[in-house]
Design a protein around this motif. Structure first.
Motif, PDB file in Angstrom:
ATOM      1  N   GLY A 261       0.672  -1.333   0.013  1.00  0.00           N
ATOM      2  CA  GLY A 261       0.035  -0.038  -0.103  1.00  0.00           C
ATOM      3  C   GLY A 261       0.782   1.339  -0.176  1.00  0.00           C
ATOM      4  O   GLY A 261       1.934   1.315   0.652  1.00  0.00           O
ATOM      5  N   VAL A 262       0.221   2.291  -0.657  1.00  0.00           N
ATOM      6  CA  VAL A 262       1.033   3.497  -0.708  1.00  0.00           C
ATOM      7  C   VAL A 262      -0.277   4.455  -0.750  1.00  0.00           C
ATOM      8  O   VAL A 262      -1.230   4.598  -1.469  1.00  0.00           O
ATOM      9  CB  VAL A 262       1.550   3.831  -2.199  1.00  0.00           C
ATOM     10  CG1 VAL A 262       2.258   5.352  -2.061  1.00  0.00           C
ATOM     11  CG2 VAL A 262       2.873   2.913  -2.206  1.00  0.00           C
ATOM     12  N   GLU A 263      -0.269   5.433   0.261  1.00  0.00           N
ATOM     13  CA  GLU A 263      -1.591   6.175   0.717  1.00  0.00           C
ATOM     14  C   GLU A 263      -0.933   7.640   0.758  1.00  0.00           C
ATOM     15  O   GLU A 263       0.026   8.097   1.769  1.00  0.00           O
ATOM     16  CB  GLU A 263      -2.056   5.664   1.723  1.00  0.00           C
ATOM     17  CG  GLU A 263      -3.393   6.483   2.114  1.00  0.00           C
ATOM     18  CD  GLU A 263      -4.331   6.040   3.273  1.00  0.00           C
ATOM     19  OE1 GLU A 263      -4.439   6.550   4.104  1.00  0.00           O
ATOM     20  OE2 GLU A 263      -4.541   4.741   3.197  1.00  0.00           O
ATOM     21  N   HIS A 264      -1.453   8.465  -0.098  1.00  0.00           N
ATOM     22  CA  HIS A 264      -1.446  10.113   0.277  1.00  0.00           C
ATOM     23  C   HIS A 264      -2.904  10.723  -0.225  1.00  0.00           C
ATOM     24  O   HIS A 264      -2.696  11.783  -1.080  1.00  0.00           O
ATOM     25  CB  HIS A 264      -0.098  10.428  -0.597  1.00  0.00           C
ATOM     26  CG  HIS A 264       1.050  10.068  -0.604  1.00  0.00           C
ATOM     27  ND1 HIS A 264       1.862  10.665   0.644  1.00  0.00           N
ATOM     28  CD2 HIS A 264       1.938   9.062  -0.985  1.00  0.00           C
ATOM     29  CE1 HIS A 264       2.935  10.137   0.882  1.00  0.00           C
ATOM     30  NE2 HIS A 264       3.131   9.232  -0.180  1.00  0.00           N
ATOM     31  N   LEU A 265      -3.896  10.227   0.483  1.00  0.00           N
ATOM     32  CA  LEU A 265      -5.002  10.804   0.275  1.00  0.00           C
ATOM     33  C   LEU A 265      -5.476  12.357   0.788  1.00  0.00           C
ATOM     34  O   LEU A 265      -6.091  13.007  -0.141  1.00  0.00           O
ATOM     35  CB  LEU A 265      -6.156   9.862   0.669  1.00  0.00           C
ATOM     36  CG  LEU A 265      -6.250   8.658   0.094  1.00  0.00           C
ATOM     37  CD1 LEU A 265      -7.360   7.585   0.786  1.00  0.00           C
ATOM     38  CD2 LEU A 265      -6.705   8.744  -1.531  1.00  0.00           C
ATOM     39  N   ASP A 266      -4.747  12.548   1.766  1.00  0.00           N
ATOM     40  CA  ASP A 266      -5.019  14.046   2.140  1.00  0.00           C
ATOM     41  C   ASP A 266      -3.795  14.687   2.694  1.00  0.00           C
ATOM     42  O   ASP A 266      -3.889  15.622   3.369  1.00  0.00           O
ATOM     43  CB  ASP A 266      -6.048  14.233   3.356  1.00  0.00           C
ATOM     44  CG  ASP A 266      -5.277  13.045   4.533  1.00  0.00           C
ATOM     45  OD1 ASP A 266      -4.529  12.588   4.597  1.00  0.00           O
ATOM     46  OD2 ASP A 266      -5.985  13.059   5.609  1.00  0.00           O
TER      47      ASP A 266
END
Length: 419
Positions: A261-266
């Motif tokens: 997983g890679v997460e930069h939603l906010d």
């Protein structure tokens, strides 16, 4: 009637309570909708389609966002370009069809003619001093991320697209979307504000009771749960799923499929999230029997059991990349209480219908899911109109990604509305 001045919008943004849904005007107020079109859809990278939509030179597609109409076209040298769908003579709409194939772009009003680089080629009766070079089509920023097309209507688009693309390209590249073809497309006019459509997508809290087709290929523990509510059997199953994810990630990555997983939603302007997750049953695809819907796999993939890669972008898209096919979704606001959801299904460009795939089998899971979600969005829109509505709490276990969407939206609106 609500005060819909900028001051009122700023007050709503300031008092937004973290961990709760937005106040009703964000879903119902035409003035806030207008601000959304300007500040969100007018100034960010918006997912609009795929390169196979304009597969050959001369292919063109029209995308409408609010009052803005954009032509996306493939030039003779194979590049994909975008222009405002407005003739530089007296403003007539150039391309009327959603999709078409033409030699040049010709305005049917007075026959001004443009090539697919936007250059004005022909304008009769304009006099000897008329300079055609000053009257080309107005360009629109466009980028392709491994075949996914994004446009930005702003003069200066967000400059972090490259950072997002650099992280995502290795995840998407094995599926070789540029060498796929669109074999099915659906459009639903959802009876709800675009933010409700996106919030609904960002959680699966509602899935078990509403999506009998989708929950066949998806594991129950894939999108959050409350550990303290599980009994001993549930805890064991959750642990097995976590182990399966870890084992699958290691296996897939050893085969050249980035998965973790890679997460930069906010925390980015061009917010995004990705992860490759295992599928239940045969583990091959989003189908009723969990087996591949297309015999000819994408790119150079030789094993259908590589799970499903999901890719989300703020503000308006989600995508599922599997070994045999890809499903992409884009949301375009129509008014304060209606949104357009466009879904595309793609398979390898050499796959043959009736031999390698059956369209109904390919599309059935998401056709059913889209209809179910549209009805749920409509229920939420009806509730937002009620005087009894007030923001409700998000589940910290199953709606944490809805919170990230709302954080992103409020943060971007605060930043841009204050300028």
């Amino acid at each position: 009637m609500l005060d819909t001045t900028d001051t009122h919008l700023q007050a709503l943004l300031r008092r937004r309570k973290p961990g709760y849904s937005l106040e009703a005007p964000f879903y119902t107020d035409p003035a806030i909708f207008a601000a959304d079109l300007d500040l969100i859809f007018g100034r960010h990278w918006i997912y609009v389609g795929v390169e196979p939509d304009v597969a050959e030179p001369g292919d063109a597609m029209v995308i409408d966002i609010g009052k803005t109409s954009v032509i996306i076209a493939r030039t003779d040298d194979g590049e994909v370009r975008a222009f405002h769908n407005v003739c530089r003579h007296r403003g007539a709409r150039l391309v009327e069809e959603y999709k078409t194939t033409v030699g040049n772009l010709v305005c049917r009003y007075h026959a001004w003619t443009y090539d697919f680089d936007g250059k004005l080629l022909f304008a009769e009766h304009m006099g000897k001093d008329f300079d055609t070079s000053c009257h080309g089509l107005k360009p629109v920023h466009i980028r392709s991320l491994e075949g996914l097309l994004f446009i930005c209507l702003a003069d200066a688009p967000p400059d972090d697209f490259d950072a997002m693309a650099a992280r995502m390209a290795p995840y998407l590249a094995p599926h070789d979307l540029r060498n796929a073809k669109v074999v099915a497309e659906s459009v639903i006019i959802e009876p709800g504000n675009w933010k409700l459509v996106m919030e609904n997508n960002r959680e699966c809290y509602h899935c078990a009771g509403n999506h009998p087709e989708l929950t066949v290929p998806l594991f129950a523990y894939g999108f959050g749960f409350a550990p303290e509510e599980l009994d001993e059997v549930g805890r064991l199953e959750a642990r097995r799923y976590a182990d399966l994810v870890e084992t699958s990630h290691a296996q897939w990555e050893s085969c050249g499929f980035p998965s973790r997983g890679v997460e930069h939603l906010d925390d980015m302007i061009t917010g995004f999230r990705t992860e490759r997750l295992p599928l239940d049953g045969a583990g091959e695809s989003h189908t009723g029997d969990t087996r591949a819907a297309c015999r000819k796999l994408l790119g150079s993939i030789d094993d259908p059991r590589h799970g499903a890669l999901h890719f989300w972008t703020q503000p308006n898209s989600w995508h599922h990349f599997m070994s045999d096919h890809v499903v992409t979704f884009s949301v375009i606001p129509l008014d304060a209480e209606q949104s357009l959801l466009r879904t595309r299904w793609l398979v390898h460009k050499d796959a043959v219908e009736g031999v390698d795939y059956d369209v109904e089998n390919l599309t059935s899971v998401w056709t059913a899911t889209n209809a179910q979600d549209s009805a749920l969005v409509g229920l939420c829109q009806e509730g937002a109109r009620s005087p009894a509505y007030e923001p409700g709490p998000y589940s910290p276990h199953t709606e944490m990604l809805v919170e990230k969407f709302s954080n992103w939206y409020v943060g971007r609106m605060r930043a841009l509305n204050a300028r």
